[in-house]
Design an enzyme around this catalytic site. Structure first.
Site, PDB file in Angstrom:
ATOM      1  N   GLU A 251      52.111  35.728  30.560  1.00 29.56           N
ATOM      2  CA  GLU A 251      52.383  36.903  30.899  1.00 29.56           C
ATOM      3  C   GLU A 251      51.115  37.591  31.734  1.00 29.56           C
ATOM      4  OE1 GLU A 251      55.150  38.709  29.959  1.00 29.56           O
ATOM      5  OE2 GLU A 251      56.030  37.395  28.535  1.00 29.56           O
ATOM      6  N   CYS A 285      49.572  46.424  31.290  1.00 29.97           N
ATOM      7  CA  CYS A 285      50.261  45.584  32.286  1.00 29.97           C
ATOM      8  C   CYS A 285      51.225  46.004  33.209  1.00 29.97           C
ATOM      9  CB  CYS A 285      50.451  44.260  31.849  1.00 29.97           C
ATOM     10  SG  CYS A 285      51.808  44.361  30.438  1.00 29.97           S
TER      11      CYS A 285
HETATM   12  P1  NAD Z   1      41.786  37.604  31.994  1.00 29.24           P
HETATM   13  O1  NAD Z   1      42.707  36.746  32.716  1.00 29.24           O
HETATM   14  O2  NAD Z   1      40.368  37.897  32.509  1.00 29.24           O
HETATM   15  O3  NAD Z   1      41.507  36.968  30.665  1.00 29.24           O
HETATM   16  C1  NAD Z   1      42.527  36.502  29.665  1.00 29.24           C
HETATM   17  C2  NAD Z   1      42.044  35.630  28.468  1.00 29.24           C
HETATM   18  O4  NAD Z   1      42.017  34.329  29.209  1.00 29.24           O
HETATM   19  C3  NAD Z   1      40.886  35.955  27.905  1.00 29.24           C
HETATM   20  O5  NAD Z   1      40.716  35.590  26.530  1.00 29.24           O
HETATM   21  C4  NAD Z   1      40.041  35.040  28.554  1.00 29.24           C
HETATM   22  O6  NAD Z   1      38.717  34.475  27.483  1.00 29.24           O
HETATM   23  C5  NAD Z   1      40.648  33.749  28.936  1.00 29.24           C
HETATM   24  N1  NAD Z   1      40.377  32.966  29.894  1.00 29.24           N
HETATM   25  C6  NAD Z   1      39.458  32.986  31.180  1.00 29.24           C
HETATM   26  N2  NAD Z   1      39.379  32.005  31.755  1.00 29.24           N
HETATM   27  C7  NAD Z   1      40.153  30.898  31.168  1.00 29.24           C
HETATM   28  C8  NAD Z   1      40.283  29.663  31.509  1.00 29.24           C
HETATM   29  N3  NAD Z   1      40.057  29.096  32.513  1.00 29.24           N
HETATM   30  N4  NAD Z   1      41.322  29.010  30.587  1.00 29.24           N
HETATM   31  C9  NAD Z   1      41.721  29.642  29.452  1.00 29.24           C
HETATM   32  N5  NAD Z   1      41.531  31.031  29.408  1.00 29.24           N
HETATM   33  C10 NAD Z   1      40.711  31.723  30.100  1.00 29.24           C
HETATM   34  O7  NAD Z   1      42.435  38.840  31.593  1.00 29.24           O
HETATM   35  P2  NAD Z   1      41.997  40.347  30.987  1.00 29.24           P
HETATM   36  O8  NAD Z   1      41.187  40.956  31.981  1.00 29.24           O
HETATM   37  O9  NAD Z   1      41.542  39.817  29.701  1.00 29.24           O
HETATM   38  O10 NAD Z   1      43.287  41.028  30.720  1.00 29.24           O
HETATM   39  C11 NAD Z   1      43.849  42.054  31.923  1.00 29.24           C
HETATM   40  C12 NAD Z   1      44.961  41.465  32.604  1.00 29.24           C
HETATM   41  O11 NAD Z   1      46.110  41.192  31.582  1.00 29.24           O
HETATM   42  C13 NAD Z   1      45.844  42.333  33.476  1.00 29.24           C
HETATM   43  O12 NAD Z   1      46.129  41.792  34.653  1.00 29.24           O
HETATM   44  C14 NAD Z   1      46.852  42.746  32.811  1.00 29.24           C
HETATM   45  O13 NAD Z   1      47.933  43.084  33.897  1.00 29.24           O
HETATM   46  C15 NAD Z   1      47.347  41.610  31.964  1.00 29.24           C
HETATM   47  N6  NAD Z   1      48.298  41.744  31.028  1.00 29.24           N
HETATM   48  C16 NAD Z   1      49.545  41.456  31.102  1.00 29.24           C
HETATM   49  C17 NAD Z   1      50.360  41.574  30.116  1.00 29.24           C
HETATM   50  C18 NAD Z   1      51.912  41.087  30.188  1.00 29.24           C
HETATM   51  O14 NAD Z   1      52.581  41.207  29.085  1.00 29.24           O
HETATM   52  N7  NAD Z   1      52.453  40.786  31.213  1.00 29.24           N
HETATM   53  C19 NAD Z   1      49.957  42.069  28.854  1.00 29.24           C
HETATM   54  C20 NAD Z   1      48.643  42.438  28.790  1.00 29.24           C
HETATM   55  C21 NAD Z   1      47.700  42.221  29.892  1.00 29.24           C
END
Ligand code: NAD
Length: 513
Positions: A251, A285
């Site tokens: 997502e 998001c």
């Molecule tokens: P991010 O991708 O930076 O981090 C998300 C999670 O992934 C964190 O827990 C992080 O520690 C982990 N992570 C980082 N590197 C990783 C790796 N290599 N392997 C596994 N896990 C890893 O996202 P963010 O900045 O925390 O969140 C914001 C983003 O999330 C925005 O782009 C937003 O649009 C999106 N979002 C999407 C939805 C949806 O339903 N589509 C909902 C909420 C947020």
């Protein structure tokens, strides 16, 4: 209230000490509110093993017993709503209203929805086959929990988009290991206390705190990965999951378009635009990230959104009703918002309200309205994730749809018109996972509807039957009840049987088209 001691106690509940510790900040005040362990691969592997040992017992309890746990959890959540909401507000800097409605209330609703609907979505499905070879056989699909689900969450909705995704997984009989964002780990940790007090057996829910490395380590060990986060990380997760062929859903981010047609209720559209672009400081998001307005009502729409944006109060979130817009949760996000505005202005855009960082010590960005924008600007093509509303004038509905679809994202979208038939027609032309007519985002609360993105906004969905079946292995079962000693096409082969089978082939498929 989520105090340091509370956080420390919750951390201990994980039962795993760690050397490295990650500081967690309140972005609205700049103060450090606690620390969590930065867990390594060994700890993650141990947690998954504990979850794996606990899962069969949880699955064997059955739907009714699991629903009872959820009902008690819901009561705990409502009784402790103030503490939970404060924890969320402290670690995100969002308003109390957003924490209470979009997180606490949403999760309370999710406990009920999944508790009740899991047995309906996952009951054995009888299947009738079209194939003559299936004559007399019983066919069914049995949904079996996959085992241990890894849920990796973002910082913008730490409860809804991290713990929330585990509810369906647990309802299906899985154990879950959560890896909340290192920016906002406390809400998910608090839910461990909730679930334990509600009677969830030990080991079924685990929380692995840490950074990206911790998330990457989780992927290797679990049976399914539910990831919510950015497109960049989503691609890394998919490639990590490919190594073990671990199924996953992603997502990801969005750049959601709003199409305002000439016959729209301009007042409602303007209210909707300001709310769904600025709520949670635009860190949703599926926030409205770009608006296309038909020429005849463009000026009226712009003057309304400017006036409404000017009226918004921003600051450190406190009690209910204190402010409409809170802080920027993630430090690098403030730079990115600034960069999008700078890039747009350099290319000819005009800022009508806001456009700058707010005063410290916390981290804020002013509610902002930008016009004279086009698709050469990052503000119209990349996810901004801030309280910014860019508005573009379009000639007609065809141009609005063309511009809405000119994006690598496709999460949510909206069309605003008084002509409902036209609204539905245009909705189906938009390339997105979902489209609202005369509303935005609120489809998320209808958990009967699937929610997910197309294009780079993701793979798979949450909510609906599909949102729980993904946590299961669809086991296909064929039962031969009354049977001959052997089937016609088994050994030994004979000319007679071969001819008979050919005759069946011609009879069934050889008719003139
Ligand atoms: P991010 O991708 O930076 O981090 C998300 C999670 O992934 C964190 O827990 C992080 O520690 C982990 N992570 C980082 N590197 C990783 C790796 N290599 N392997 C596994 N896990 C890893 O996202 P963010 O900045 O925390 O969140 C914001 C983003 O999330 C925005 O782009 C937003 O649009 C999106 N979002 C999407 C939805 C949806 O339903 N589509 C909902 C909420 C947020």
């Amino acid at each position: 209230m989520a105090t340091l001691e509370t956080h420390a106690a919750s951390t201990k509940q994980n039962g795993h000490a760690a050397d490295g510790r990650i500081p967690v900040e309140n972005p609205a005040t700049g103060q450090t509110i606690g620390h969590v362990p930065d867990m390594g691969a060994d700890e993650v592997a141990r947690m998954v093993a504990e979850a794996r040992a606990a899962q069969p017992g949880w699955a064997a309890m059955g739907y009714e017993a699991r629903e009872k746990v959820f009902r008690r959890a819901r009561k705990w959540l409502v009784d402790n709503r103030d503490r939970v909401a404060r924890t969320i507000v402290e670690e995100t800097g969002k308003t109390r209203e957003d924490a209470m409605l979009a997180e606490v209330m949403f999760i309370a609703d999710s406990f009920g929805y999944w508790g009740k609907s899991a047995p309906k979505h996952l009951k054995d499905e009888k299947v009738k086959s079209h194939s003559p070879f299936m004559f007399g056989k019983k066919l069914m699909i049995r949904y079996k929990p996959r085992g241990v689900i890894g849920v990796i969450g973002p910082w913008n909705y730490p409860l809804t988009n991290c713990f929330g995704d585990g509810i369906a997984a647990m309802a299906a009989g899985n154990a879950v290991v959560f890896k909340p964002s290192e920016i906002t780990p406390f809400s998910t940790m608090l839910m461990q206390e909730c679930m334990r007090e509600a009677g969830l057996p030990d080991g079924v829910m685990q929380v692995a705190t840490g950074r990206g490395q911790t998330g990457a380590a989780l992927i290797e060990h679990v049976d399914y990965v539910m990831f919510t986060g950015s497109v960049v990380t989503g691609k890394k997760v998919a490639s990590e999951a490919a190594k073990t062929l671990t199924p996953h859903s992603l997502e990801l981010g969005g750049k959601d378009p709003m199409i305002v047609l000439r016959d729209a209720d301009v007042e409602r559209a303007a209210n909707g635009a300001v709310f769904w672009s600025m709520a949670n400081g635009g860190q949703i998001c599926q926030a409205i990230e770009r608006v296309y307005v038909e020429e005849p009502i463009y000026d009226e729409f712009v003057s309304k959104v400017v006036e409404k944006t000017r009226a918004l109060r921003q600051g450190v979130p406190g009690e209910a009703g204190a402010v409409e817009v809170g802080a920027v949760t993630f430090a690098p996000q403030a730079d990115l918002i600034e960069e999008h505005i700078r890039d747009a202005v350099e290319k000819g855009a005009k800022v009508l309200v806001g456009g700058h960082r707010g005063p410290g010590p916390g981290r804020f960005f002013e509610p902002t309205v930008v016009v004279d924008v086009d698709h050469t600007m990052k503000l119209m093509t990349d996810e901004t994730f801030g309280p910014v509303l860019p508005v573009m004038k379009v000639r007609d509905e065809d141009e609005a749809v063309e511009k809405a679809n000119d994006s690598r994202y496709g999460l949510n979208s909206s069309v605003w018109t008084k002509d409902i038939a036209k609204g539905e027609r245009i909705a189906s032309m938009v390339e997105a996972g979902s489209t609202c007519v005369n509303d935005a985002v609120s489809n998320y609360a209808a958990q009967e509807l699937p929610f997910g993105g197309v294009k780079e906004s993701g793979i798979g969905v949450r909510h609906s039957a599909a949102g729980i079946r993904k946590y299961c292995h669809a086991h296909a079962i064929l039962v031969t009840r009354f049977a001959m000693k052997r089937e016609l096409y088994w050994f030994p082969f004979s000319k007679r049987n071969a001819k008979l089978l050919e005759r069946v082939l011609v009879l069934m498929y050889g008719r003139k088209p």
